[in-house]
Design an enzyme around this catalytic site. Sequence first.
Site, PDB file in Angstrom:
ATOM      1  N   ALA A  43     -33.623   4.999 -23.263  1.00 20.39           N
ATOM      2  CA  ALA A  43     -33.478   5.479 -24.640  1.00 20.39           C
ATOM      3  C   ALA A  43     -32.094   5.139 -25.169  1.00 20.39           C
ATOM      4  CB  ALA A  43     -33.700   6.991 -24.679  1.00 20.39           C
ATOM      5  N   GLN A  85     -43.344   2.219 -24.089  1.00 18.15           N
ATOM      6  CA  GLN A  85     -43.427   3.539 -23.457  1.00 18.15           C
ATOM      7  C   GLN A  85     -43.540   4.635 -24.504  1.00 18.15           C
ATOM      8  OE1 GLN A  85     -40.198   5.806 -21.562  1.00 18.15           O
ATOM      9  NE2 GLN A  85     -41.294   5.551 -19.638  1.00 18.15           N
ATOM     10  N   CYS A 143     -38.984  12.027 -18.299  1.00 19.90           N
ATOM     11  CA  CYS A 143     -37.756  12.352 -19.042  1.00 19.90           C
ATOM     12  C   CYS A 143     -37.326  13.800 -18.776  1.00 19.90           C
ATOM     13  CB  CYS A 143     -37.977  12.134 -20.540  1.00 19.90           C
ATOM     14  SG  CYS A 143     -36.493  12.544 -21.471  1.00 19.90           S
ATOM     15  N   LYS A 193     -44.862   6.603 -15.754  1.00 21.63           N
ATOM     16  CA  LYS A 193     -43.578   6.695 -15.047  1.00 21.63           C
ATOM     17  C   LYS A 193     -43.300   8.168 -14.754  1.00 21.63           C
ATOM     18  CE  LYS A 193     -38.816   4.950 -15.189  1.00 21.63           C
ATOM     19  NZ  LYS A 193     -37.932   5.983 -15.728  1.00 21.63           N
ATOM     20  N   ARG A 247     -29.501   1.520 -15.012  1.00 19.40           N
ATOM     21  CA  ARG A 247     -28.061   1.627 -15.319  1.00 19.40           C
ATOM     22  C   ARG A 247     -27.253   0.421 -14.853  1.00 19.40           C
ATOM     23  NH1 ARG A 247     -27.191   7.247 -12.627  1.00 19.40           N
ATOM     24  NH2 ARG A 247     -28.781   6.289 -11.320  1.00 19.40           N
TER      25      ARG A 247
HETATM   26  C1  LIG Z   1     -29.291   6.068 -20.920  1.00 16.55           C
HETATM   27  C2  LIG Z   1     -30.606   6.192 -20.200  1.00 16.55           C
HETATM   28  C3  LIG Z   1     -31.763   6.297 -20.937  1.00 16.55           C
HETATM   29  C4  LIG Z   1     -33.000   6.407 -20.280  1.00 16.55           C
HETATM   30  N1  LIG Z   1     -34.140   6.444 -21.021  1.00 16.55           N
HETATM   31  C5  LIG Z   1     -35.352   6.419 -20.415  1.00 16.55           C
HETATM   32  C6  LIG Z   1     -36.551   6.310 -21.162  1.00 16.55           C
HETATM   33  O1  LIG Z   1     -36.548   6.203 -22.388  1.00 16.55           O
HETATM   34  N2  LIG Z   1     -37.714   6.313 -20.469  1.00 16.55           N
HETATM   35  C7  LIG Z   1     -37.760   6.404 -19.099  1.00 16.55           C
HETATM   36  O2  LIG Z   1     -38.839   6.403 -18.506  1.00 16.55           O
HETATM   37  N3  LIG Z   1     -36.649   6.491 -18.373  1.00 16.55           N
HETATM   38  C8  LIG Z   1     -35.445   6.480 -18.994  1.00 16.55           C
HETATM   39  N4  LIG Z   1     -34.306   6.493 -18.247  1.00 16.55           N
HETATM   40  C9  LIG Z   1     -34.409   6.481 -16.774  1.00 16.55           C
HETATM   41  C10 LIG Z   1     -34.367   5.061 -16.241  1.00 16.55           C
HETATM   42  O3  LIG Z   1     -35.467   4.298 -16.668  1.00 16.55           O
HETATM   43  C11 LIG Z   1     -34.348   5.060 -14.702  1.00 16.55           C
HETATM   44  O4  LIG Z   1     -35.549   5.598 -14.197  1.00 16.55           O
HETATM   45  C12 LIG Z   1     -33.186   5.881 -14.142  1.00 16.55           C
HETATM   46  O5  LIG Z   1     -31.994   5.616 -14.851  1.00 16.55           O
HETATM   47  C13 LIG Z   1     -32.953   5.555 -12.666  1.00 16.55           C
HETATM   48  O6  LIG Z   1     -32.709   4.205 -12.489  1.00 16.55           O
HETATM   49  P1  LIG Z   1     -31.217   3.584 -12.293  1.00 16.55           P
HETATM   50  O7  LIG Z   1     -30.620   4.278 -11.113  1.00 16.55           O
HETATM   51  O8  LIG Z   1     -31.494   2.123 -12.069  1.00 16.55           O
HETATM   52  O9  LIG Z   1     -30.447   3.889 -13.518  1.00 16.55           O
HETATM   53  C14 LIG Z   1     -33.069   6.429 -18.874  1.00 16.55           C
HETATM   54  C15 LIG Z   1     -31.879   6.337 -18.148  1.00 16.55           C
HETATM   55  C16 LIG Z   1     -30.665   6.218 -18.777  1.00 16.55           C
HETATM   56  C17 LIG Z   1     -29.407   6.101 -17.956  1.00 16.55           C
END
Ligand SMILES: Cc1cc2nc3c(=O)[nH]c(=O)nc-3n(C[C@H](O)[C@H](O)[C@H](O)COP(=O)(O)O)c2cc1C
Length: 331
Positions: free
Chosen positions: A29, A81, A111, A152, A245
């Site tokens: 997001a 999504q 979320c 998810k 991230r």
């Molecule tokens: C800023 C931000 C926004 C996110 N927005 C969403 C989202 O809109 N939908 C979703 O399923 N996950 C969202 N996530 C979760 C990520 O898709 C992911 O599952 C989570 O960050 C873990 O992965 P990572 O360790 O690679 O960051 C968001 C994560 C971050 C950091």
Amino acid sequence: MDDLHDKLLQPFSIGALRLDRRLLMAPMAGISRPAFRRSVRRYGAGLVFTEMISAQGIVHDNGHTLAYLACGRDEHPIGFQLFAAEPAALARAAHACLDAGADLIDLNMACPVRKVMKTGAGAALLATPALAVECLRAVVAQVCGAAPVTVKLRAGVRAGDEAGRLLAPRLVAAGAAAIAIHPRSADQLYRGVADHALTLALARELPVPVIASGDIGGAGADGRPDRAALAALLDGGVAAVMVARAALGRPWVFGELLEGEGPPSLDERRRALALFVDDARVELGPRAIGYLRRFWPRFRRSGVLSAGEVAELMAAGDLATIAALVRPDRG
Ligand SMILES: Cc1cc2nc3c(=O)[nH]c(=O)nc-3n(C[C@H](O)[C@H](O)[C@H](O)COP(=O)(O)O)c2cc1C
């Protein structure tokens, strides 16, 4: 090129959607706009996602929400999504996503943000499994095979609760074509480490592809993106991995994971930054100024911008100043 490179480039299918690689860009997001999606695709991201879009916003014709449906012709394959806790709204919104070009529709049951969970949506659906299944069924029925529908999940709402693991097979039985899992509980937010033992267990148990999200592309023992962790997931039966991230300010992390080499030269990284900025300008106009502010510290962390440049970019109030500051040949 090595074994992991070949494994990541092994095609697989989610329902009838054939994908040419197993390295995906997770939804984020406030981040996953077209400019960002294009920036990661250039370095090898396969399937990319929109950020989570409010189904209620689509149903109520909210202009701000409808803007999230924008998707360029060069952006396929792409997953859209949705979030909501109302089956009828999700079904109508899914239809709009198909019209906008979705190759796949994903339902967010992950979320952890309070504003979303208090409406019963996002990770709150883990605590109302019958409603979660009903939401999925409504979308599957609406989409009618035109695109796979995936979900998810988080591990659960609270640490130790197994809601995600218990819900996943019910979602698959109701038509989910794949399950993506971020194996932290919602109340954990992003703290601690992702428990991919759960991801591997789901990969063994479920008859559909399981996609791992959480800490992918983070630094390994040598400080480079951890390819060993990724190889262990694929070897354990996980169908694909999603980066979130680690790609902030570092779109080339996809290339690093694929090739096992270090980051591109500083010149190339600066060109990538300039291209991303230009795409954001074209896409968002003056709104790009606020959008890009989220990225400046990240590009500092990936060694592309100096602290002084970040300070100037943070303070910049117009796009011409920003474009001049990120010009690849500057400095
Ligand atoms: C800023 C931000 C926004 C996110 N927005 C969403 C989202 O809109 N939908 C979703 O399923 N996950 C969202 N996530 C979760 C990520 O898709 C992911 O599952 C989570 O960050 C873990 O992965 P990572 O360790 O690679 O960051 C968001 C994560 C971050 C950091």
